[in-house]
Scaffold this active site. Structure first.
Site, PDB file in Angstrom:
ATOM      1  N   GLY A 171       0.872  -1.179   0.000  1.00 25.28           N
ATOM      2  CA  GLY A 171       0.000   0.000   0.000  1.00 25.28           C
ATOM      3  C   GLY A 171       0.906   1.225   0.000  1.00 25.28           C
ATOM      4  O   GLY A 171       2.067   1.169  -0.415  1.00 25.28           O
ATOM      5  N   ARG A 253       0.700  -3.900  12.611  1.00 30.17           N
ATOM      6  CA  ARG A 253      -0.023  -4.119  13.861  1.00 30.17           C
ATOM      7  C   ARG A 253       0.545  -5.361  14.524  1.00 30.17           C
ATOM      8  O   ARG A 253       0.871  -6.340  13.849  1.00 30.17           O
ATOM      9  CB  ARG A 253      -1.514  -4.334  13.596  1.00 30.17           C
ATOM     10  CG  ARG A 253      -2.290  -3.079  13.282  1.00 30.17           C
ATOM     11  CD  ARG A 253      -2.427  -2.167  14.510  1.00 30.17           C
ATOM     12  NE  ARG A 253      -3.293  -1.042  14.256  1.00 30.17           N
ATOM     13  CZ  ARG A 253      -2.860   0.182  13.907  1.00 30.17           C
ATOM     14  NH1 ARG A 253      -1.582   0.419  13.782  1.00 30.17           N
ATOM     15  NH2 ARG A 253      -3.716   1.157  13.708  1.00 30.17           N
ATOM     16  N   GLU A 282       0.130  -4.995  23.416  1.00 29.29           N
ATOM     17  CA  GLU A 282       0.870  -3.744  23.367  1.00 29.29           C
ATOM     18  C   GLU A 282       0.376  -2.836  24.482  1.00 29.29           C
ATOM     19  O   GLU A 282      -0.819  -2.531  24.507  1.00 29.29           O
ATOM     20  CB  GLU A 282       0.635  -3.085  22.003  1.00 29.29           C
ATOM     21  CG  GLU A 282       1.519  -1.891  21.739  1.00 29.29           C
ATOM     22  CD  GLU A 282       1.321  -1.356  20.322  1.00 29.29           C
ATOM     23  OE1 GLU A 282       1.583  -2.081  19.347  1.00 29.29           O
ATOM     24  OE2 GLU A 282       0.849  -0.211  20.219  1.00 29.29           O
ATOM     25  N   HIS A 301       5.317   2.093  19.382  1.00 22.51           N
ATOM     26  CA  HIS A 301       4.298   2.507  18.395  1.00 22.51           C
ATOM     27  C   HIS A 301       4.527   3.964  17.982  1.00 22.51           C
ATOM     28  O   HIS A 301       3.686   4.840  18.184  1.00 22.51           O
ATOM     29  CB  HIS A 301       2.888   2.309  18.969  1.00 22.51           C
ATOM     30  CG  HIS A 301       1.833   2.110  17.907  1.00 22.51           C
ATOM     31  ND1 HIS A 301       0.870   1.143  17.982  1.00 22.51           N
ATOM     32  CD2 HIS A 301       1.599   2.764  16.744  1.00 22.51           C
ATOM     33  CE1 HIS A 301       0.083   1.209  16.914  1.00 22.51           C
ATOM     34  NE2 HIS A 301       0.506   2.198  16.154  1.00 22.51           N
TER      35      HIS A 301
HETATM   36  O1  LIG Z   1      -1.044   3.136  14.311  1.00 20.23           O
HETATM   37  C1  LIG Z   1      -1.284   4.195  13.843  1.00 20.23           C
HETATM   38  C2  LIG Z   1      -2.178   4.400  12.744  1.00 20.23           C
HETATM   39  O2  LIG Z   1      -2.929   3.469  12.407  1.00 20.23           O
HETATM   40  O3  LIG Z   1      -2.193   5.490  12.172  1.00 20.23           O
END
Ligand SMILES: O=CC(=O)O
Length: 342
Positions: A171, A253, A282, A301
């Protein structure tokens, strides 16, 4: 405090958003927090913010839902909020929101793709380099009493330039990762459920099957969204297909990777190292086995965590929210999920 690399973009979307009618009561919006001051500033005077715990509220009294830190919005929650006009997410990933359930009810869902691709791809590369060249381990060592002299035989890492990168998920973020890899003179393979011939020819990439990508790559970067098809995609079998010298990087993720299987693979030498910006769970609980490994580099993250990117995310998510509350089309709507393999 970090300063942005350039001027912060003005908020073109917000500039087009009409001010709320002063006579009308403000729309009521449930949000999880604490919200960032930028978001609070953009919402000020435009909505009445209710804490997440205010749900379930009286039927028909909540107009919008604003998700900031990935709280769950499921079918049952939507049932408890009749009359809801919009769900707006700060961020691109919407795996915590039952998008199909919202769209089935005619409730649009907004997210913030596009503005965070560069920052996230930068972090993927930072993790790749850090894992390959043992940066976190080296940093700890250089600060320790153990570092008494330069030793050419010590802490040898993996060559990045000239190696093969496999990108799972082509993507927007995957494409940005590929562009960075070219600067490192890497050969790039990718796997995506829909091959992207235009990206292949523009960047000189090659589409590979899932297993071929795993077995041929020196570095595997995960850029897939979390869906029913990608949950647990990288488990013991997938890891066993990777080279013992390979590095896994995850900026998508946590649940795309089976945590226990990754721990076993890193401990047992099935793969050489990993760089994780996301984990499952997490955060990892204190004392978790992964946190004790030198061949793991981990960040909390931080994919889109730069001043400029987070400001654009705030602007777009607020514009989505205000558009939905105003019954206008969202500038950045989430489309219905497509079925099929990753
Ligand atoms: O994890 C962050 C997002 O999905 O933008």
């Amino acid at each position: 405090m970090m300063t942005p690399a350039g001027p912060i973009n003005p908020a073109p979307l917000l500039a087009r958003s009409p001010p709320m009618d002063a006579q009308r009561p403000l729309p009521r919006v449930i949000a999880d927090g604490p919200l960032d001051p930028t978001v609070l500033g953009l919402l000020d005077g435009r909505v009445e913010l209710l804490p997440w715990e205010a749900e379930p509220a009286e039927p028909g009294t909540v107009d919008g839902v604003y998700t900031y830190g990935h709280p769950t919005v499921d079918d049952a929650m939507l049932d408890r909020l009749p009359g809801l006009l919009v769900v707006s997410n700060y961020g691109v990933g919407v795996d915590h929101i039952d998008v199909a359930a919202a769209l089935d009810r005619g409730i649009p869902v907004g997210n913030t793709p596009g503005v965070l691709d560069g920052a996230t791809a930068d972090l993927a590369f930072a993790l790749l380099l850090a894992a390959a060249r043992r940066l976190a381990e080296g940093d700890r060592y250089a600060r320790s009493d153990g570092f008494t002299r330069y030793d050419p035989g010590h802490m040898l890492g993996l060559e990045v330039h000239g190696s093969t990168l496999g990108i799972l998920g082509m993507g927007r973020i995957g494409e940005k990762v590929a562009r960075r890899a070219l600067g490192f003179e890497m050969d790039v393979l990718y796997h995506n459920r829909n091959p992207r011939p235009e990206v292949e020819s523009a960047l000189g990439l090659r589409h590979a099957g899932f297993e071929e990508l795993l077995s041929r790559s020196d570095f595997v970067v995960l850029c897939v969204p979390l869906t029913d098809q990608t949950r647990g995609l990288i488990g013991a079998r997938a890891l066993s297909l990777m080279k013992p010298s390979a590095v896994l990087v995850n900026v998508s993720r946590g649940p795309v990777v089976v945590t226990d299987d990754l721990l076993a693979a890193l401990r047992g030498g099935t793969i050489a190292a990993a760089g994780l910006d996301v984990t499952d769970p997490e955060p990892l609980p204190r004392g978790h086995g992964l946190l004790g490994l030198d061949n793991l580099v981990i960040t909390p993250h931080l994919g889109s965590a730069t001043d400029r990117t987070r400001r654009r995310m705030a602007e777009i998510s607020v514009e989505n929210l205000l558009a939905g509350l105003d019954r206008r089309p969202l500038p950045s709507p989430v489309l219905p999920p497509a079925p099929g393999p990753p």
